[in-house]
Scaffold this motif. Sequence first.
Motif, PDB file in Angstrom:
ATOM      1  N   ASN A 119      42.193  38.344  34.544  1.00  0.00           N
ATOM      2  CA  ASN A 119      41.704  37.940  33.222  1.00  0.00           C
ATOM      3  C   ASN A 119      41.412  39.127  32.303  1.00  0.00           C
ATOM      4  O   ASN A 119      40.915  38.954  31.204  1.00  0.00           O
ATOM      5  CB  ASN A 119      40.468  37.042  33.344  1.00  0.00           C
ATOM      6  N   THR A 168      39.323  41.750  32.938  1.00  0.00           N
ATOM      7  CA  THR A 168      38.044  42.421  33.186  1.00  0.00           C
ATOM      8  C   THR A 168      38.288  43.672  34.016  1.00  0.00           C
ATOM      9  O   THR A 168      39.012  43.630  34.998  1.00  0.00           O
ATOM     10  CB  THR A 168      37.078  41.482  33.930  1.00  0.00           C
ATOM     11  N   THR A 173      41.749  46.327  37.124  1.00  0.00           N
ATOM     12  CA  THR A 173      41.702  45.243  36.152  1.00  0.00           C
ATOM     13  C   THR A 173      42.052  43.936  36.830  1.00  0.00           C
ATOM     14  O   THR A 173      43.071  43.834  37.514  1.00  0.00           O
ATOM     15  CB  THR A 173      42.692  45.513  34.999  1.00  0.00           C
ATOM     16  N   ASN A 218      30.593  47.480  36.304  1.00  0.00           N
ATOM     17  CA  ASN A 218      31.364  46.964  35.176  1.00  0.00           C
ATOM     18  C   ASN A 218      31.595  48.010  34.089  1.00  0.00           C
ATOM     19  O   ASN A 218      32.066  47.687  33.001  1.00  0.00           O
ATOM     20  CB  ASN A 218      30.686  45.714  34.591  1.00  0.00           C
ATOM     21  N   TYR A 251      36.876  46.613  36.485  1.00  0.00           N
ATOM     22  CA  TYR A 251      35.836  46.948  37.454  1.00  0.00           C
ATOM     23  C   TYR A 251      36.070  48.370  37.936  1.00  0.00           C
ATOM     24  O   TYR A 251      37.208  48.808  38.060  1.00  0.00           O
ATOM     25  CB  TYR A 251      35.874  45.986  38.647  1.00  0.00           C
TER      26      TYR A 251
END
Length: 76
Positions: free
Chosen positions: A41, A43, A38, A59, A45
């Motif tokens: 922000n 997100t 992570t 993603n 991966y």
Amino acid sequence: RRKIMPKVVVSDKKGLVQESGSGVFVQGGDKAGYIALTSDNGTVYYLFVDDNGDLKIHNAAPAANGDGTIVGTQSA
């Protein structure tokens, strides 16, 4: 903004290992294992190795060999 999650390891006779909070997931059988990372922000991966031995990033958790993008320049 970082969350500290408890680390819980679960394993079974099929080679499944999951670690809650750190994103580690190793799957035996016909599914690729992956490491979920992570970003700051939030997100997520996913890093995994395809059938050719290439390290890839995606993603979402890999569902097929063609998922993701090869990381950097790799050669055998």
